[in-house]
Design an enzyme around this catalytic site. Structure first.
Site, PDB file in Angstrom:
ATOM      1  N   HIS A   1      43.881  91.708 -50.898  1.00 57.53           N
ATOM      2  CA  HIS A   1      43.170  92.844 -51.487  1.00 57.53           C
ATOM      3  C   HIS A   1      44.069  93.653 -52.415  1.00 57.53           C
ATOM      4  CE1 HIS A   1      40.136  92.648 -47.888  1.00 57.53           C
ATOM      5  NE2 HIS A   1      39.971  91.675 -48.758  1.00 57.53           N
TER       6      HIS A   1
ATOM      7  N   CYS B   1      45.657  99.299 -66.221  1.00 62.14           N
ATOM      8  CA  CYS B   1      44.651  99.881 -67.112  1.00 62.14           C
ATOM      9  C   CYS B   1      43.297  99.283 -66.734  1.00 62.14           C
ATOM     10  CB  CYS B   1      45.013  99.545 -68.558  1.00 62.14           C
ATOM     11  SG  CYS B   1      43.696 100.023 -69.704  1.00 62.14           S
TER      12      CYS B   1
ATOM     13  N   THR C   1      42.504  93.339 -37.385  1.00 68.86           N
ATOM     14  CA  THR C   1      41.403  93.410 -38.354  1.00 68.86           C
ATOM     15  C   THR C   1      40.074  93.481 -37.615  1.00 68.86           C
ATOM     16  OG1 THR C   1      40.252  92.359 -40.193  1.00 68.86           O
ATOM     17  CG2 THR C   1      41.405  90.868 -38.680  1.00 68.86           C
TER      18      THR C   1
HETATM   19  C1  BJW Z   1      44.672  97.837 -34.068  1.00 71.99           C
HETATM   20  C2  BJW Z   1      45.370  98.943 -33.816  1.00 71.99           C
HETATM   21  C3  BJW Z   1      46.690  98.647 -33.398  1.00 71.99           C
HETATM   22  C4  BJW Z   1      43.488  99.735 -34.409  1.00 71.99           C
HETATM   23  N1  BJW Z   1      47.078  97.344 -33.323  1.00 71.99           N
HETATM   24  N2  BJW Z   1      44.942  96.593 -34.051  1.00 71.99           N
HETATM   25  C5  BJW Z   1      29.476  87.502 -46.665  1.00 71.99           C
HETATM   26  C6  BJW Z   1      28.652  88.170 -45.790  1.00 71.99           C
HETATM   27  C7  BJW Z   1      28.362  89.535 -45.956  1.00 71.99           C
HETATM   28  C8  BJW Z   1      28.916  90.261 -47.020  1.00 71.99           C
HETATM   29  C9  BJW Z   1      29.739  89.594 -47.891  1.00 71.99           C
HETATM   30  C10 BJW Z   1      30.007  88.243 -47.718  1.00 71.99           C
HETATM   31  N3  BJW Z   1      30.843  87.861 -48.703  1.00 71.99           N
HETATM   32  C11 BJW Z   1      31.124  88.949 -49.480  1.00 71.99           C
HETATM   33  C12 BJW Z   1      30.449  90.013 -49.010  1.00 71.99           C
HETATM   34  C13 BJW Z   1      30.489  91.403 -49.578  1.00 71.99           C
HETATM   35  C14 BJW Z   1      31.736  92.178 -49.176  1.00 71.99           C
HETATM   36  C15 BJW Z   1      31.766  92.316 -47.662  1.00 71.99           C
HETATM   37  O1  BJW Z   1      32.460  91.621 -46.955  1.00 71.99           O
HETATM   38  N4  BJW Z   1      31.020  93.264 -47.140  1.00 71.99           N
HETATM   39  C16 BJW Z   1      30.969  93.489 -45.688  1.00 71.99           C
HETATM   40  C17 BJW Z   1      31.415  94.928 -45.381  1.00 71.99           C
HETATM   41  C18 BJW Z   1      29.599  93.205 -45.193  1.00 71.99           C
HETATM   42  N5  BJW Z   1      32.963  91.543 -49.681  1.00 71.99           N
HETATM   43  C19 BJW Z   1      33.380  91.763 -50.921  1.00 71.99           C
HETATM   44  O2  BJW Z   1      32.772  92.477 -51.672  1.00 71.99           O
HETATM   45  C20 BJW Z   1      34.636  91.050 -51.371  1.00 71.99           C
HETATM   46  N6  BJW Z   1      34.419  90.436 -52.640  1.00 71.99           N
HETATM   47  C21 BJW Z   1      33.696  89.340 -52.788  1.00 71.99           C
HETATM   48  O3  BJW Z   1      33.276  88.711 -51.867  1.00 71.99           O
HETATM   49  O4  BJW Z   1      33.523  88.994 -54.098  1.00 71.99           O
HETATM   50  C22 BJW Z   1      32.664  87.915 -54.444  1.00 71.99           C
HETATM   51  C23 BJW Z   1      32.764  87.747 -55.927  1.00 71.99           C
HETATM   52  C24 BJW Z   1      33.068  86.506 -56.430  1.00 71.99           C
HETATM   53  C25 BJW Z   1      33.180  86.324 -57.817  1.00 71.99           C
HETATM   54  C26 BJW Z   1      33.001  87.412 -58.663  1.00 71.99           C
HETATM   55  C27 BJW Z   1      32.734  88.653 -58.170  1.00 71.99           C
HETATM   56  C28 BJW Z   1      32.618  88.842 -56.775  1.00 71.99           C
HETATM   57  C29 BJW Z   1      35.764  92.046 -51.611  1.00 71.99           C
HETATM   58  C30 BJW Z   1      36.216  92.720 -50.373  1.00 71.99           C
HETATM   59  C31 BJW Z   1      37.300  93.743 -50.725  1.00 71.99           C
HETATM   60  C32 BJW Z   1      37.595  94.655 -49.565  1.00 71.99           C
HETATM   61  N7  BJW Z   1      38.394  95.722 -50.034  1.00 71.99           N
HETATM   62  C33 BJW Z   1      38.847  96.738 -49.086  1.00 71.99           C
HETATM   63  C34 BJW Z   1      39.454  97.911 -49.880  1.00 71.99           C
HETATM   64  C35 BJW Z   1      40.820  97.540 -50.431  1.00 71.99           C
HETATM   65  C36 BJW Z   1      41.494  98.710 -51.047  1.00 71.99           C
HETATM   66  C37 BJW Z   1      41.726  99.815 -50.045  1.00 71.99           C
HETATM   67  O5  BJW Z   1      42.444  99.636 -49.045  1.00 71.99           O
HETATM   68  O6  BJW Z   1      41.170 100.902 -50.263  1.00 71.99           O
HETATM   69  O7  BJW Z   1      39.810  96.187 -48.198  1.00 71.99           O
HETATM   70  S1  BJW Z   1      37.563  97.303 -47.968  1.00 71.99           S
HETATM   71  C38 BJW Z   1      38.584  97.456 -46.569  1.00 71.99           C
HETATM   72  O8  BJW Z   1      38.201  96.531 -45.515  1.00 71.99           O
HETATM   73  C39 BJW Z   1      39.988  97.048 -47.026  1.00 71.99           C
HETATM   74  C40 BJW Z   1      40.473  96.258 -45.850  1.00 71.99           C
HETATM   75  O9  BJW Z   1      41.496  95.367 -46.265  1.00 71.99           O
HETATM   76  C41 BJW Z   1      39.232  95.548 -45.377  1.00 71.99           C
HETATM   77  C42 BJW Z   1      39.281  95.064 -43.970  1.00 71.99           C
HETATM   78  O10 BJW Z   1      39.458  96.120 -43.077  1.00 71.99           O
HETATM   79  P1  BJW Z   1      40.444  95.921 -41.848  1.00 71.99           P
HETATM   80  O11 BJW Z   1      41.803  95.658 -42.350  1.00 71.99           O
HETATM   81  O12 BJW Z   1      39.873  94.938 -40.913  1.00 71.99           O
HETATM   82  O13 BJW Z   1      40.489  97.412 -41.217  1.00 71.99           O
HETATM   83  P2  BJW Z   1      39.457  98.144 -40.270  1.00 71.99           P
HETATM   84  O14 BJW Z   1      39.756  99.589 -40.372  1.00 71.99           O
HETATM   85  O15 BJW Z   1      38.077  97.703 -40.492  1.00 71.99           O
HETATM   86  O16 BJW Z   1      39.828  97.613 -38.808  1.00 71.99           O
HETATM   87  C43 BJW Z   1      41.039  97.941 -38.164  1.00 71.99           C
HETATM   88  C44 BJW Z   1      41.146  97.113 -36.905  1.00 71.99           C
HETATM   89  O17 BJW Z   1      42.415  97.388 -36.332  1.00 71.99           O
HETATM   90  C45 BJW Z   1      40.089  97.446 -35.835  1.00 71.99           C
HETATM   91  O18 BJW Z   1      39.567  96.227 -35.319  1.00 71.99           O
HETATM   92  C46 BJW Z   1      40.892  98.168 -34.763  1.00 71.99           C
HETATM   93  O19 BJW Z   1      40.400  97.926 -33.438  1.00 71.99           O
HETATM   94  C47 BJW Z   1      42.258  97.561 -34.949  1.00 71.99           C
HETATM   95  N8  BJW Z   1      43.375  98.384 -34.500  1.00 71.99           N
HETATM   96  N9  BJW Z   1      44.713 100.080 -33.999  1.00 71.99           N
HETATM   97  C48 BJW Z   1      46.211  96.356 -33.640  1.00 71.99           C
HETATM   98  N10 BJW Z   1      47.566  99.606 -33.079  1.00 71.99           N
END
Ligand code: BJW
Length: 252
Positions: free
Chosen positions: A125, A133, A196
């Site tokens: 990501h 830009c 995650t």
């Molecule tokens: C602990 C802890 C401790 C707590 N120890 N653990 C298929 C199905 C449905 C939807 C889609 C699909 N394919 C695509 C989509 C759409 C979308 C998507 O997935 N939506 C869902 C929400 C439904 N995906 C996209 O849009 C992606 N793009 C795409 O597919 O493009 C297609 C395309 C092709 C060609 C041309 C154009 C388009 C892009 C996804 C980008 C995600 N970006 C973000 C923001 C990044 C910048 C930023 O940081 O601001 O990435 S969103 C956000 O979520 C961020 C994270 O990396 C990502 C994942 O979150 P993560 O890391 O899992 O964090 P949390 O907070 O959710 O969870 C934390 C976990 O830690 C919890 O489980 C806790 O229990 C645990 N924890 N303490 C260990 N001490």
């Protein structure tokens, strides 16, 4: 957690010839970086990260979105890798010393794996430390931390708004990152998913791909996720505690 809990996953790690790690925000929680889906604090308490991390939010209010990302850039720069990041860096050295393959895929934009010594993490990501830009894609270097950008949105030399080099919802992941991910997933015999929520695709789907390819899987998380039913072993707890124990049991 008793010793027995680690016996099988530690043996699988020791014996694995090709390991993929997938990390999310939880791995950095104990460095003091809030997870993505945590409630936001202070000035940002009334905002929803899922609304801000979109091209639409940037188009609507680039000043607000870039101010939030700069707040996070400076926050990440002020934090240090924790024992979980360090354990993953050691895991890489141990596996590679045994002639194995190791690929670290991270959804995090904080740069902490690299700072912990992981050799070449795949940043799915992007990174909040680099900016570009929004019109030409050309890199625009932010002021060195702790200095913020002088104004929001920052402007490129051509006058266009500058954005963080991260992947927002609806945007494609970097092609090279996807290629490296699917290469590694096609041949891994062990995948470890750490901190995650496993709800954001395509990264969440990597766990299913590894399972379909016959790999065994370990999930490290204090809570269940939608992928828990398909993993081989779920180790419940914070990764800064679990990962060092897992690595010690496998390699000491
Ligand atoms: C602990 C802890 C401790 C707590 N120890 N653990 C298929 C199905 C449905 C939807 C889609 C699909 N394919 C695509 C989509 C759409 C979308 C998507 O997935 N939506 C869902 C929400 C439904 N995906 C996209 O849009 C992606 N793009 C795409 O597919 O493009 C297609 C395309 C092709 C060609 C041309 C154009 C388009 C892009 C996804 C980008 C995600 N970006 C973000 C923001 C990044 C910048 C930023 O940081 O601001 O990435 S969103 C956000 O979520 C961020 C994270 O990396 C990502 C994942 O979150 P993560 O890391 O899992 O964090 P949390 O907070 O959710 O969870 C934390 C976990 O830690 C919890 O489980 C806790 O229990 C645990 N924890 N303490 C260990 N001490």
């Amino acid at each position: 957690m008793d010793d027995q809990t680690f016996a099988q996953p530690a043996a699988a790690l020791r014996d694995a010839r090709s390991v993929v790690i997938l990390t999310g925000a939880g791995v950095s929680a104990e460095s003091g970086i809030p997870t993505f889906r945590d409630t936001m604090e202070g000035l940002w308490a009334s905002f929803d990260p899922q609304q801000l991390a979109t091209p639409e939010a940037f188009a609507r209010d680039p000043g607000l979105v870039t101010r939030w990302y700069d707040h996070r850039r400076l926050g990440c720069a002020a934090c240090e890798p924790n024992p979980g990041h360090l354990a993953l860096a050691r895991m890489e050295r141990e596996i590679c010393a045994l002639g194995g393959e190791f690929t670290l895929l991270t959804q995090n934009v904080d740069g902490l794996h690299r700072r912990a010594g992981s050799a070449d993490p795949v940043e799915l990501h992007g990174s909040v430390m680099t900016w570009r830009c929004s019109e030409t894609g050309e890199a625009v270097t932010p002021p060195p931390p702790p200095a913020p950008w002088p104004g929001f949105p920052p402007k490129s030399p051509s006058g266009a708004p500058v954005r963080p080099d991260v992947v927002w919802f609806g945007e494609a992941l970097p092609e090279e990152a996807l290629e490296r991910s699917f290469d590694a997933l096609s041949s891994c015999d062990l995948l470890v998913s750490v901190g995650t929520s496993a709800v954001v695709y395509p990264a969440a789907g990597f766990i299913e791909v590894a399972v379909a390819n016959g790999a065994r899987t370990i999930e490290v998380n204090p809570k269940d996720t939608p992928m828990t039913p398909i993993v081989t072993w779920a180790l419940r707890g914070p990764s800064a505690g679990i990962l060092p124990l897992l690595v010690e049991r496998a390699f000491d």
